[in-house]
Design a protein around this motif. Structure first.
Motif, PDB file in Angstrom:
ATOM      1  N   LEU A 101      42.763  39.868  45.062  1.00 34.26           N
ATOM      2  CA  LEU A 101      42.274  38.622  44.477  1.00 34.26           C
ATOM      3  C   LEU A 101      40.764  38.692  44.234  1.00 34.26           C
ATOM      4  CD1 LEU A 101      42.617  35.645  43.632  1.00 34.26           C
ATOM      5  CD2 LEU A 101      42.401  35.032  46.061  1.00 34.26           C
ATOM      6  N   ALA A 102      40.022  39.120  45.241  1.00 41.49           N
ATOM      7  CA  ALA A 102      38.570  39.209  45.097  1.00 41.49           C
ATOM      8  C   ALA A 102      38.173  40.210  44.026  1.00 41.49           C
ATOM      9  CB  ALA A 102      37.948  39.593  46.440  1.00 41.49           C
ATOM     10  N   GLU A 103      38.880  41.329  43.958  1.00 40.30           N
ATOM     11  CA  GLU A 103      38.591  42.328  42.925  1.00 40.30           C
ATOM     12  C   GLU A 103      38.805  41.737  41.535  1.00 40.30           C
ATOM     13  OE1 GLU A 103      40.279  46.699  41.452  1.00 40.30           O
ATOM     14  OE2 GLU A 103      40.715  45.999  43.481  1.00 40.30           O
ATOM     15  N   ALA A 104      39.873  40.977  41.374  1.00 35.67           N
ATOM     16  CA  ALA A 104      40.147  40.338  40.085  1.00 35.67           C
ATOM     17  C   ALA A 104      39.073  39.317  39.741  1.00 35.67           C
ATOM     18  CB  ALA A 104      41.521  39.689  40.117  1.00 35.67           C
ATOM     19  N   GLN A 105      38.629  38.602  40.730  1.00 37.14           N
ATOM     20  CA  GLN A 105      37.598  37.584  40.495  1.00 37.14           C
ATOM     21  C   GLN A 105      36.263  38.224  40.143  1.00 37.14           C
ATOM     22  OE1 GLN A 105      38.325  35.691  44.270  1.00 37.14           O
ATOM     23  NE2 GLN A 105      39.496  34.013  43.365  1.00 37.14           N
ATOM     24  N   LEU A 157      52.301  43.993  40.783  1.00 42.91           N
ATOM     25  CA  LEU A 157      51.908  43.551  39.450  1.00 42.91           C
ATOM     26  C   LEU A 157      50.414  43.212  39.414  1.00 42.91           C
ATOM     27  CD1 LEU A 157      52.894  42.982  36.596  1.00 42.91           C
ATOM     28  CD2 LEU A 157      53.616  40.708  37.354  1.00 42.91           C
ATOM     29  N   ALA A 158      49.901  42.602  40.474  1.00 43.68           N
ATOM     30  CA  ALA A 158      48.464  42.318  40.539  1.00 43.68           C
ATOM     31  C   ALA A 158      47.663  43.608  40.471  1.00 43.68           C
ATOM     32  CB  ALA A 158      48.142  41.556  41.820  1.00 43.68           C
ATOM     33  N   GLU A 159      48.104  44.622  41.203  1.00 44.70           N
ATOM     34  CA  GLU A 159      47.401  45.908  41.178  1.00 44.70           C
ATOM     35  C   GLU A 159      47.469  46.543  39.795  1.00 44.70           C
ATOM     36  OE1 GLU A 159      48.248  50.319  42.843  1.00 44.70           O
ATOM     37  OE2 GLU A 159      48.312  48.738  44.365  1.00 44.70           O
ATOM     38  N   VAL A 160      48.637  46.478  39.158  1.00 44.67           N
ATOM     39  CA  VAL A 160      48.791  47.045  37.820  1.00 44.67           C
ATOM     40  C   VAL A 160      47.885  46.326  36.827  1.00 44.67           C
ATOM     41  CG1 VAL A 160      50.396  47.385  35.905  1.00 44.67           C
ATOM     42  CG2 VAL A 160      51.130  47.869  38.250  1.00 44.67           C
ATOM     43  N   TYR A 161      47.871  45.018  36.874  1.00 46.35           N
ATOM     44  CA  TYR A 161      47.014  44.258  35.968  1.00 46.35           C
ATOM     45  C   TYR A 161      45.545  44.636  36.154  1.00 46.35           C
ATOM     46  CZ  TYR A 161      50.657  41.035  34.273  1.00 46.35           C
ATOM     47  OH  TYR A 161      51.764  40.476  33.658  1.00 46.35           O
ATOM     48  N   LEU A 162      45.116  44.885  37.380  1.00 48.53           N
ATOM     49  CA  LEU A 162      43.746  45.331  37.600  1.00 48.53           C
ATOM     50  C   LEU A 162      43.517  46.697  36.974  1.00 48.53           C
ATOM     51  CD1 LEU A 162      43.173  44.190  41.283  1.00 48.53           C
ATOM     52  CD2 LEU A 162      41.873  43.435  39.295  1.00 48.53           C
ATOM     53  N   ARG A 163      44.460  47.585  37.139  1.00 46.92           N
ATOM     54  CA  ARG A 163      44.301  48.933  36.585  1.00 46.92           C
ATOM     55  C   ARG A 163      44.218  48.921  35.070  1.00 46.92           C
ATOM     56  NH1 ARG A 163      47.869  52.464  34.692  1.00 46.92           N
ATOM     57  NH2 ARG A 163      49.707  51.419  35.578  1.00 46.92           N
ATOM     58  N   ILE A 164      44.936  48.022  34.413  1.00 45.72           N
ATOM     59  CA  ILE A 164      44.973  48.028  32.945  1.00 45.72           C
ATOM     60  C   ILE A 164      43.993  47.029  32.329  1.00 45.72           C
ATOM     61  CG2 ILE A 164      47.351  48.835  32.976  1.00 45.72           C
ATOM     62  CD1 ILE A 164      48.299  46.085  32.204  1.00 45.72           C
ATOM     63  N   GLY A 165      43.116  46.474  33.155  1.00 47.47           N
ATOM     64  CA  GLY A 165      42.062  45.637  32.623  1.00 47.47           C
ATOM     65  C   GLY A 165      42.449  44.214  32.304  1.00 47.47           C
ATOM     66  N   LYS A 166      43.363  43.630  33.086  1.00 47.37           N
ATOM     67  CA  LYS A 166      43.758  42.240  32.901  1.00 47.37           C
ATOM     68  C   LYS A 166      43.566  41.474  34.215  1.00 47.37           C
ATOM     69  CE  LYS A 166      47.068  43.221  29.201  1.00 47.37           C
ATOM     70  NZ  LYS A 166      48.475  43.058  28.715  1.00 47.37           N
ATOM     71  N   PRO A 167      42.300  41.333  34.636  1.00 44.90           N
ATOM     72  CA  PRO A 167      42.035  40.729  35.949  1.00 44.90           C
ATOM     73  C   PRO A 167      42.459  39.266  36.035  1.00 44.90           C
ATOM     74  CG  PRO A 167      39.996  40.978  34.716  1.00 44.90           C
ATOM     75  CD  PRO A 167      41.058  41.721  33.947  1.00 44.90           C
ATOM     76  N   ASP A 168      42.470  38.547  34.916  1.00 45.43           N
ATOM     77  CA  ASP A 168      42.897  37.144  34.962  1.00 45.43           C
ATOM     78  C   ASP A 168      44.353  37.028  35.380  1.00 45.43           C
ATOM     79  OD1 ASP A 168      43.462  38.447  32.504  1.00 45.43           O
ATOM     80  OD2 ASP A 168      43.743  36.526  31.479  1.00 45.43           O
ATOM     81  N   LEU A 169      45.183  37.946  34.870  1.00 40.02           N
ATOM     82  CA  LEU A 169      46.597  37.944  35.251  1.00 40.02           C
ATOM     83  C   LEU A 169      46.782  38.446  36.683  1.00 40.02           C
ATOM     84  CD1 LEU A 169      48.223  39.236  31.930  1.00 40.02           C
ATOM     85  CD2 LEU A 169      47.858  36.879  32.691  1.00 40.02           C
ATOM     86  N   ALA A 170      45.956  39.392  37.090  1.00 40.34           N
ATOM     87  CA  ALA A 170      46.001  39.862  38.484  1.00 40.34           C
ATOM     88  C   ALA A 170      45.660  38.735  39.436  1.00 40.34           C
ATOM     89  CB  ALA A 170      45.029  41.030  38.668  1.00 40.34           C
ATOM     90  N   GLU A 171      44.664  37.949  39.082  1.00 45.11           N
ATOM     91  CA  GLU A 171      44.271  36.820  39.923  1.00 45.11           C
ATOM     92  C   GLU A 171      45.427  35.835  40.086  1.00 45.11           C
ATOM     93  OE1 GLU A 171      40.748  33.423  40.223  1.00 45.11           O
ATOM     94  OE2 GLU A 171      41.134  34.427  38.313  1.00 45.11           O
ATOM     95  N   GLN A 172      46.143  35.579  39.008  1.00 41.76           N
ATOM     96  CA  GLN A 172      47.275  34.650  39.076  1.00 41.76           C
ATOM     97  C   GLN A 172      48.330  35.141  40.056  1.00 41.76           C
ATOM     98  OE1 GLN A 172      48.827  33.937  35.122  1.00 41.76           O
ATOM     99  NE2 GLN A 172      46.804  33.453  34.289  1.00 41.76           N
ATOM    100  N   GLN A 173      48.646  36.425  40.006  1.00 39.02           N
ATOM    101  CA  GLN A 173      49.676  36.966  40.891  1.00 39.02           C
ATOM    102  C   GLN A 173      49.241  36.903  42.357  1.00 39.02           C
ATOM    103  OE1 GLN A 173      52.783  37.919  39.914  1.00 39.02           O
ATOM    104  NE2 GLN A 173      52.202  37.246  37.856  1.00 39.02           N
ATOM    105  N   ALA A 174      48.018  37.338  42.643  1.00 38.27           N
ATOM    106  CA  ALA A 174      47.536  37.334  44.020  1.00 38.27           C
ATOM    107  C   ALA A 174      47.444  35.910  44.557  1.00 38.27           C
ATOM    108  CB  ALA A 174      46.180  38.029  44.098  1.00 38.27           C
ATOM    109  N   GLN A 175      46.954  34.986  43.720  1.00 41.47           N
ATOM    110  CA  GLN A 175      46.824  33.607  44.165  1.00 41.47           C
ATOM    111  C   GLN A 175      48.185  32.994  44.455  1.00 41.47           C
ATOM    112  OE1 GLN A 175      43.261  32.079  44.103  1.00 41.47           O
ATOM    113  NE2 GLN A 175      44.506  31.381  45.824  1.00 41.47           N
ATOM    114  N   ALA A 176      49.178  33.347  43.649  1.00 38.01           N
ATOM    115  CA  ALA A 176      50.522  32.802  43.857  1.00 38.01           C
ATOM    116  C   ALA A 176      51.114  33.275  45.185  1.00 38.01           C
ATOM    117  CB  ALA A 176      51.430  33.193  42.695  1.00 38.01           C
TER     118      ALA A 176
END
Length: 541
Positions: free
Chosen positions: A431-435, A228-247
């Motif tokens: 996580l770093a990519e999302a940040q 899900l973190a990877e998908v969120y990055l692909r679709i331009g939602k890095p804030d949500l990707a960060e949440q998944q990776a951090q969790a």
């Protein structure tokens, strides 16, 4: 042989459906419940779920086309084909030859749509009102496992092809009117499946057990969260990707490997290389970093332990035994054939200082004559000179991640190691990519420095943090593991990075690479067989 999206499993549905229309004496009640029409009990669902893991392994193994692993690496920034290429990989660096009749694109489409139908059968079955012997919680867990794999397949398809036909229920007969769904619709479907999977899959320490203990190879919620973190990055939602990776990181369930462990601690090596030793890759074997390991078994001891003889070792490793005075050895990873070589950028410019990921145990750069026969007594133990054409195939520097010698297969045809598909090292990279995408460069540097501290590499600062740096770090950490082509297609950087970092290979240079390669061609067979609707082709093909 022509293959289209009318998946074979649907034919079995038709067979049983047609049989039920015959005379009464043919209407026999089945004694088991494993066909799609009778998928109503826990044993049937369990068998179908296990089948998804088997099918996933076929995405990585294709012995008829031994260059299959090269498809996802050559023609990018990290690797080049060699003169010992097999053939299926040629259009992926000689891009003028990448056309709608390409075998690699057709294989990708086929494997992933078969997965879609297999998962749809399970989801439809669990939603069937006739399924009454399984609790609501049990139904959700079964559905979650199937939806994880469905999302996995659709994410592969969306990343590689863009908008694709969105099939949400099992096919019950031939269908020749597919149309491509908007990419936004496909993405929303993937996200919905993964959110459900993350909420209903078990914690990794709560997975099912058998007589050998916990079945860590089965789906857990962290697998869904990582995807899900990877998908969120692909679709331009890095804030949500960060949440998944951090969790995932904060869960406390995983930790980076920082000390030697496992089957070869008495031999030369380091803690990073230990993670990729045969017998060390699984969580049950001490790999605390592993989130998803697609487990394989030696077919000499477990019938059906692998599918179709995976070729990763043969492709990634050097053909050192071709040199007089060299012989196949376990310490050198067994027998490989050198179908690709790491790019000069990876070998000579990517790593700095004493980065453990570039140690002699992780990227083998030197070979020593090891044939003890009297013929080679004068050179035994001496270094093989690193010069001439041998450096491109026979003693080319190579990652050791796929090396393993099987005494039952001294020719080394099949690779029997597990596939580490998700691990904590990549979680930090996501996580770093999302940040970085949110402008949180100081936080990204902190995330990256966790990996660099483990690797004994120099620390970085906020000013170093760019998308390019993250992609460089992915190569340092995940060389030989990640599907590099998919990463660069996901991030839209394939053309720029491949041409900037790897355009001048002496043997098999990249040619004809343009932005059209950011998507693969829709297989021509699919378009031609889809006679009742237009299945549009991607631009440029």
């Amino acid at each position: 042989m022509k293959k289209n999206i009318i998946i074979l499993t649907s034919l079995s549905i038709l067979f049983f459906a047609f049989s039920s229309c015959k005379k009464a004496f043919l209407d026999e009640k089945p004694f088991s419940a494993y066909t799609p029409l009778t998928l109503t009990d826990s044993l049937g669902f369990e068998a179908s779920l296990i089948g998804l893991y088997n099918h996933t392994s076929t995405i990585f193994s294709w012995s008829d086309q031994q260059g299959w692993p090269s498809v996802w690496q050559v023609g990018t920034d990290v690797a080049n084909a060699t003169n010992n290429q097999q053939g299926v990989e040629i259009p992926y660096y000689n891009y003028e030859t990448l056309t709608p009749t390409d075998n690699g694109a057709a294989r990708t489409w086929n494997r992933n749509y078969i997965m879609v139908n297999l998962t749809n059968i399970i989801v439809d079955g669990i939603d069937n009102p006739a399924t009454t012997t399984i609790s609501a919680k049990g139904k959700n867990q079964i559905s979650a496992e199937a939806k994880f794999f469905r999302a996995y397949a659709y994410n592969n398809l969306a990343t590689l092809f863009g908008g694709v036909p969105l099939i949400t229920h099992a096919l019950s007969g031939p269908k020749i009117d597919f149309v491509r769904a908007p990419i936004a619709d496909v993405n929303n479907f993937i996200v919905a499946d993964l959110v459900f999977a993350a909420a209903n899959l078990p914690d990794i320490e709560s997975v099912k057990t058998n007589t050998k203990g916990k079945m860590y190879g089965r789906a857990n919620k962290f697998m869904a969260m990582q995807l899900l973190a990877e998908v969120y990055l692909r679709i331009g939602k890095p804030d949500l990707a960060e949440q998944q990776a951090q969790a995932i990181i904060n869960s406390g369930r995983f930790s980076l490997i920082k000390n030697r462990y496992g089957v070869k601690t008495s031999q030369p090596g380091d803690y990073y290389s230990d993670m990729f030793q045969y017998g060390n890759e699984r969580r049950s074997q001490g790999n605390t970093e592993a989130i998803w390991v697609l487990e394989q078994e030696n077919p000499n001891t477990v019938v059906g332990g692998i599918t179709d003889s995976p070729q990763q070792r043969r492709v990634w490793g050097a053909a050192y035994y071709n040199i007089a005075g060299m012989t196949v050895a376990d310490s050198l990873g067994g027998r490989s054939v050198g179908r690709l070589r790491l790019s000069n950028w990876v070998l000579y410019r990517l790593y700095k200082g004493n980065d453990i990921r570039n140690s002699q145990y992780n990227i083998r750069r030197k070979y020593y004559y090891n044939d003890p026969s009297p013929t080679y007594a004068a050179i035994y133990g001496k270094q093989v000179p690193f010069s001439g054409p041998d450096t491109l195939i026979n003693i080319c520097p190579s990652t050791t991640k796929w090396g393993a010698f099987d005494p039952n297969d001294t020719f080394g045809y099949a690779m029997i190691k597990d596939f580490i598909l998700m691990r904590l090292g990549e979680t930090y990279l996501l996580l770093a990519e999302a940040q970085v995408a949110q402008g949180k460069t100081a936080e990204a540097a902190t995330s990256i420095n966790v990996l660099r501290t483990r690797a004994n590499a120099a620390q970085v600062s906020a000013t170093d943090m760019t998308k390019d740096f993250i992609l460089d770090e992915r190569a340092r950490e995940l060389i030989g593991e990640e599907n590099r082509r998919m990463t660069l297609m996901r991030t839209g950087t394939l053309v720029e990075r491949a041409l900037r970092l790897n355009s001048n290979d002496a043997s098999k240079p990249i040619t004809g690479l343009t932005t059209k390669a950011l998507l693969l061609p829709i297989p021509l067979n699919e378009i031609q067989l889809n006679k009742d609707a237009v299945l549009t082709q991607n631009p440029g093909y």
